[in-house]
Enzyme design. Structure first.
Site, PDB file in Angstrom:
ATOM      1  CE1 TYR A 144     -10.013  -9.831  -6.078  1.00  0.00           C
ATOM      2  CE2 TYR A 144      -9.224 -11.694  -4.816  1.00  0.00           C
ATOM      3  CZ  TYR A 144      -9.405 -10.336  -4.969  1.00  0.00           C
ATOM      4  OH  TYR A 144      -8.957  -9.481  -3.993  1.00  0.00           O
ATOM      5  CG  ASP A 172     -12.499  -3.430  -4.043  1.00  0.00           C
ATOM      6  OD1 ASP A 172     -11.997  -4.514  -4.416  1.00  0.00           O
ATOM      7  OD2 ASP A 172     -12.696  -3.163  -2.843  1.00  0.00           O
ATOM      8  CG  HIS A 267      -9.397  -4.977  -1.656  1.00  0.00           C
ATOM      9  ND1 HIS A 267     -10.113  -5.573  -2.651  1.00  0.00           N
ATOM     10  CD2 HIS A 267      -8.496  -5.902  -1.253  1.00  0.00           C
ATOM     11  CE1 HIS A 267      -9.657  -6.793  -2.860  1.00  0.00           C
ATOM     12  NE2 HIS A 267      -8.675  -7.028  -2.017  1.00  0.00           N
TER      13      HIS A 267
HETATM   14  C1  LIG Z   1      -4.329 -10.178   3.672  1.00  0.00           C
HETATM   15  C2  LIG Z   1      -5.612  -9.762   3.021  1.00  0.00           C
HETATM   16  C3  LIG Z   1      -6.109 -10.519   1.979  1.00  0.00           C
HETATM   17  C4  LIG Z   1      -7.295 -10.159   1.363  1.00  0.00           C
HETATM   18  N1  LIG Z   1      -7.782 -10.954   0.379  1.00  0.00           N
HETATM   19  C5  LIG Z   1      -8.948 -10.643  -0.212  1.00  0.00           C
HETATM   20  C6  LIG Z   1      -9.497 -11.494  -1.191  1.00  0.00           C
HETATM   21  O1  LIG Z   1      -8.957 -12.541  -1.507  1.00  0.00           O
HETATM   22  N2  LIG Z   1     -10.650 -11.099  -1.768  1.00  0.00           N
HETATM   23  C7  LIG Z   1     -11.285  -9.935  -1.433  1.00  0.00           C
HETATM   24  O2  LIG Z   1     -12.327  -9.614  -2.006  1.00  0.00           O
HETATM   25  N3  LIG Z   1     -10.792  -9.135  -0.491  1.00  0.00           N
HETATM   26  C8  LIG Z   1      -9.652  -9.459   0.140  1.00  0.00           C
HETATM   27  N4  LIG Z   1      -9.170  -8.657   1.123  1.00  0.00           N
HETATM   28  C9  LIG Z   1      -9.936  -7.463   1.538  1.00  0.00           C
HETATM   29  C10 LIG Z   1     -10.903  -7.803   2.677  1.00  0.00           C
HETATM   30  O3  LIG Z   1     -11.933  -8.652   2.243  1.00  0.00           O
HETATM   31  C11 LIG Z   1     -11.557  -6.552   3.259  1.00  0.00           C
HETATM   32  O4  LIG Z   1     -12.203  -5.838   2.232  1.00  0.00           O
HETATM   33  C12 LIG Z   1     -10.594  -5.621   3.978  1.00  0.00           C
HETATM   34  O5  LIG Z   1      -9.534  -6.324   4.576  1.00  0.00           O
HETATM   35  C13 LIG Z   1     -11.346  -4.841   5.059  1.00  0.00           C
HETATM   36  O6  LIG Z   1     -10.516  -3.964   5.721  1.00  0.00           O
HETATM   37  P1  LIG Z   1      -9.832  -4.257   7.149  1.00  0.00           P
HETATM   38  O7  LIG Z   1      -8.651  -5.132   6.853  1.00  0.00           O
HETATM   39  O8  LIG Z   1      -9.438  -2.910   7.614  1.00  0.00           O
HETATM   40  O9  LIG Z   1     -10.844  -4.947   8.014  1.00  0.00           O
HETATM   41  C14 LIG Z   1      -7.989  -9.002   1.762  1.00  0.00           C
HETATM   42  C15 LIG Z   1      -7.486  -8.244   2.823  1.00  0.00           C
HETATM   43  C16 LIG Z   1      -6.327  -8.616   3.452  1.00  0.00           C
HETATM   44  C17 LIG Z   1      -5.832  -7.786   4.599  1.00  0.00           C
HETATM   45  C1  LIG Z   2      -6.335 -11.772  -6.853  1.00  0.00           C
HETATM   46  C2  LIG Z   2      -5.991 -12.320  -5.581  1.00  0.00           C
HETATM   47  C3  LIG Z   2      -4.613 -12.488  -5.210  1.00  0.00           C
HETATM   48  C4  LIG Z   2      -4.116 -11.880  -4.055  1.00  0.00           C
HETATM   49  C5  LIG Z   2      -4.743 -10.638  -3.594  1.00  0.00           C
HETATM   50  C6  LIG Z   2      -5.674 -10.908  -2.500  1.00  0.00           C
HETATM   51  C7  LIG Z   2      -6.261  -9.682  -2.029  1.00  0.00           C
HETATM   52  O1  LIG Z   2      -7.348  -9.383  -2.408  1.00  0.00           O
HETATM   53  C8  LIG Z   2      -5.517  -8.817  -1.125  1.00  0.00           C
HETATM   54  O2  LIG Z   2      -4.406  -9.126  -0.767  1.00  0.00           O
HETATM   55  O3  LIG Z   2      -6.013  -7.786  -0.796  1.00  0.00           O
END
Ligand SMILES: Cc1cc2nc3c(=O)[nH]c(=O)nc-3n(C[C@H](O)[C@H](O)[C@H](O)COP(=O)(O)O)c2cc1C
Ligand SMILES: CCCCCCC(=O)C(=O)O
Length: 396
Positions: A144, A172, A267
């Site tokens: 990020y 995104d 995401h």
């Molecule tokens: C609790 C949580 C934290 C996440 N944190 C990040 C993150 O720090 N960076 C990021 O690029 N995506 C983050 N994501 C998105 C995931 O990388 C991914 O794109 C997404 O969870 C895929 O969908 P799914 O949960 O249905 O498998 C996060 C998702 C969740 C559920």
């Molecule tokens: C910018 C990161 C802080 C928390 C969000 C992490 C994330 O990508 C998510 O929860 O989804």
């Protein structure tokens, strides 16, 4: 009447599907963690659509093709060998689920032989996670970009020094999506540390949304020209992947920007609600800009809960599929849970392959799918008039 006992989580041995893990998760972790992990943006329509779109695409099984031999799931991600195309998508603040957070996810990935992507907002520094990995599976770093670019440059140096094999920049989430369940759940139930971002978990007037509060450092000014800045921060040859591509136009622009890969992702529906289901975007790329699959590695995540989902994504050209929430559901049971979650999907994928008459990933192709039910949802062309469609690196 005797007081009712709080339900305890079922034993890991009793869980046989990813849905079992999802059902057990609220019994394994605090309510705030459930709200943070399971929530999605506003009405959660995209989160639901990610799953529904997989259900709308049906399979075209081929028969009598001698599928008695072993199934080869092993492949490469950005030239690094893995035992399966399934990988742990980057997820933040793993300590809200398990005291060892991302380090425990890494142990599970090593045990399953799959890749891990470590988030900038992980609960541990990237080196602490890579120490666990010990080079046994590929580890990538998810960036990020911080408004203070010097901080991002420092964190990138640490990630490269720790041995990551590539940098996945999230594109995104210029701002963090509005997740109402997370906003409402009080913050004080969980311990939050994000040493690489340095953000502080302090409730504000808008509520206790962990994602929003911990994401205030993200730079919304990020633009295509910054790919050059990022390259300048990395050693020559280190792959760059853009995570969060949602249109053929941006996939073509990414190719023009010279990145080594993209993740088709929304995401997990946590950013912009009513953005398209990711498997439909993958189909859009197959229809509108099939050339990109020869030029870059294309990954996908969002809503993958079954081996048939993985199979469909691979048939549509995905080189790897990311599991976000599921990795954390597994983490509720520690390393063994993460490993078992991945192995359930591997096992279902193998069964699907045999039933469809194939024994190797090289044999997967779009003809094994019937997409008629969703074809009307797919834009048919890249907008050639759009400046992005014609962009080349020299214009950056
Ligand atoms: C609790 C949580 C934290 C996440 N944190 C990040 C993150 O720090 N960076 C990021 O690029 N995506 C983050 N994501 C998105 C995931 O990388 C991914 O794109 C997404 O969870 C895929 O969908 P799914 O949960 O249905 O498998 C996060 C998702 C969740 C559920
Ligand atoms: C910018 C990161 C802080 C928390 C969000 C992490 C994330 O990508 C998510 O929860 O989804």
């Amino acid at each position: 009447m005797p007081p009712s006992k709080p339900p305890t989580k079922p034993p890991l041995s009793s869980l046989i599907s990813t849905h079992d893990f999802a059902a057990a998760f609220p019994l394994a972790v605090p309510a705030k963690t459930v709200a943070f992990v399971t929530s999605a943006a506003t009405d959660s329509l995209t989160c639901a659509a990610n799953k529904e779109a997989y259900a709308s695409i049906t399979l075209r099984p081929r028969i009598l093709r001698d599928v008695s031999g072993p199934i080869a799931l092993s492949t490469t991600l950005l030239a690094h060998p893995v035992r399966s195309p399934i990988y742990a998508a980057p997820t933040s603040m793993g300590r809200t689920v398990h005291p060892e957070g991302e380090r425990e996810i890494a142990r599970g990935c090593v045990a399953a032989g799959v890749a891990i992507v470590v988030s900038t907002s992980a609960s541990f520094a990237v080196r602490e996670v890579l120490d666990v990995v010990g080079g046994r599976v590929p580890a990538f770093f998810q960036l990020y970009v911080d408004r203070d670019r010097h901080k991002s440059e420092t964190v990138l140096r640490e990630a490269v020094g720790a041995g990551v094999k590539g940098v996945w920049v999230t594109v995104d989430a210029p701002v963090i999506g509005k997740r109402e369940a997370d906003e409402r759940a009080p913050l004080d139930e969980v311990e939050v540390t994000t040493p690489m971002s340095g953000a502080q978990a302090v409730r504000d007037a808008a509520g206790g949304g962990l994602g929003r509060i911990m994401g205030k450092y993200v730079d919304a000014s990020l633009a295509w020209g910054d790919v050059a800045w990022l390259r300048g921060c990395l050693p020559r040859g280190m792959p760059v992947v853009l995570k969060g591509i949602q249109t053929a136009m941006d996939a073509v622009a990414a190719m023009g920007a010279g990145v080594e890969g993209i993740v088709v992702s929304n995401h997990g529906g946590r950013s912009l609600d009513t953005s398209p289901a990711t498997i439909l975007v993958l189909l859009e790329l197959q229809r509108c800009c099939p050339q990109i699959f020869d030029r870059m590695e294309v990954f996908v995540d969002g809503g993958i809960m079954r081996g048939t989902d993985v199979f469909k994504a691979l048939c549509l050209g995905a080189k790897g599929v990311g599991i976000g929430r599921g990795t954390l559901y597994g983490l509720g049971y520690g390393e063994e849970g993460v490993k078992k979650y991945i192995e359930i999907l591997n096992d279902e994928l193998e069964t699907t392959m045999r039933m469809c008459g194939v024994t190797s990933l090289d044999e997967l192709h779009p003809g094994l799918l019937n997409t008629r039910a969703v074809d009307h949802l797919i834009p048919s062309t890249v907008d050639e008039e759009h400046p992005f469609a014609k962009w080349r690196p020299s214009k950056l």
